[in-house]
Design an enzyme around this catalytic site. Structure first.
Site, mmCIF file in Angstrom:
data_model
loop_
_atom_site.group_PDB
_atom_site.id
_atom_site.type_symbol
_atom_site.label_atom_id
_atom_site.label_comp_id
_atom_site.label_asym_id
_atom_site.label_seq_id
_atom_site.Cartn_x
_atom_site.Cartn_y
_atom_site.Cartn_z
ATOM 1 C CB SER A 137 -1.090 -0.087 1.165
ATOM 2 O OG SER A 137 -1.938 0.876 1.079
ATOM 3 C CG ASP A 161 -6.731 -1.986 -4.250
ATOM 4 O OD1 ASP A 161 -7.319 -0.938 -3.914
ATOM 5 O OD2 ASP A 161 -5.480 -2.363 -4.153
ATOM 6 C CG HIS A 209 -5.693 -1.701 -0.511
ATOM 7 N ND1 HIS A 209 -4.851 -1.283 -1.679
ATOM 8 C CD2 HIS A 209 -5.496 -1.167 0.672
ATOM 9 C CE1 HIS A 209 -3.960 -0.709 -0.996
ATOM 10 N NE2 HIS A 209 -4.337 -0.409 0.445
#
Length: 307
Positions: free
Chosen positions: A153, A251, A281
């Site tokens: 991320s 995501d 995600h």
């Protein structure tokens, strides 16, 4: 395919966003409460907390040694958390799995967070620890050949930015970069990528939440037009380390990660994009107990150890 049923079960228990302002300390406390006890974590040969004395200052690190050996490849890992969340503890299980499945000595970086530390403090910490790892190679048991960086991320943002900073500085020791569902474009115009609309709601990370979650970082001085903040805005990607970009089907950030991987290929970089079907995600951090998603660590090992 639909989202994995085990992920769907968890998502069904999450409260709907109420639009209230984010309290960094409260959100951090919620994360800490989810850290599994030590006895439930992957055992390794050695895990050691240390302080890296870098040109950015003293940076806390946690060093994971997978097994006894004469020398190791080194993987420097940057945790996710929208630049204001995450720690050595919240992502300890990720670093352990990376060490186990790659055979590399993993150095997890406890970089400074927003909003307490202004941009580019966290990024500088990450880059400085990579340089420190190379300088301290002998004491770390580094094999002198394989030096990888990885992040999930926002940690993937840092990994991509560090790879570019190293290239621009003429520091050519980084051999691999691994980006797990990276955030590569902090311009959150919903029309920029189809996945921002297609995966906007119902999958954990929601498109409407991107601005407020990243506001602490942007308000600290991180300009979304700066390639150090939005690595996809870098015009020339040639000469960067070989890359593995892992994305999740459900995501909002999926398409920017996949576009970045394609742009790396177009620039002549040895790059692979691997999309995990049924995933959302954060699956590497939150759902790696599901065998299909633990596969991301195994794929990372194969990528790093490919001759």
């Amino acid at each position: 395919m639909p989202i994995h049923p085990e992920i769907a079960k968890v998502l069904s228990t999450l409260p709907a966003p109420d639009g209230s302002p984010l309290d960094p300390e409260a959100v951090r406390a919620g994360e800490v409460a989810q850290v599994p006890p030590l006895e439930d974590r992957v055992p390794l040969y050695a895990v050691e907390d240390a302080m890296a004395a870098t040109r950015s200052g003293d940076v806390p690190v946690r060093i994971y040694t997978p097994a006894e050996a004469d020398a190791y490849g080194v993987l420097v890992y940057f945790h996710g958390g929208a630049f204001f969340l995450g720690s050595l503890d919240t992502h300890d299980h990720v670093a352990r799995s990376l060490a186990k499945e790659t055979g590399y000595k993993v150095i997890s970086v406890g970089f400074r967070l927003a909003p307490e530390s202004a941009f580019p403090a966290g990024l500088d910490d990450c880059y400085s620890v990579v340089r420190w790892a190379a300088d301290q190679g002998g004491s770390l048991g580094w094999d002198g050949q394989n030096l990888a960086i990885a992040g999930d991320s926002s940690g993937g943002t840092f990994a991509a930015a560090v790879a570019a900073m190293a290239h621009d500085d003429g520091f050519d020791r980084i051999t691999h970069q691994i980006l797990f569902y990276p955030s590569l474009d902090l311009d959150f115009d919903v029309d920029r990528y189809a996945s921002l609309r297609g995966n906007a709601e119902g999958y954990g990370l929601e498109t409407a939440g991107l601005k407020p979650f990243n506001a602490f970082y942007i308000d600290s001085g991180a300009d979304p037009a700066d390639p150090r903040v939005s690595p996809i805005k870098r015009e020339d990607l040639s000469g960067l380390p070989r890359a593995l970009v892992i994305t999740a089907e459900f995501d909002p950030l999926r398409d920017e990660g996949e576009l970045y991987g394609q742009r790396l290929k177009d620039a002549g970089v040895n790059a692979k994009v691997s999309r995990y079907a049924g995933a959302n995600h954060g699956f590497v951090q939150n759902f790696s107990w599901i065998p299909e998603f633990y596969r991301a660590f195994e794929e990372t090992g194969e990528f790093l150890n490919r001759s």
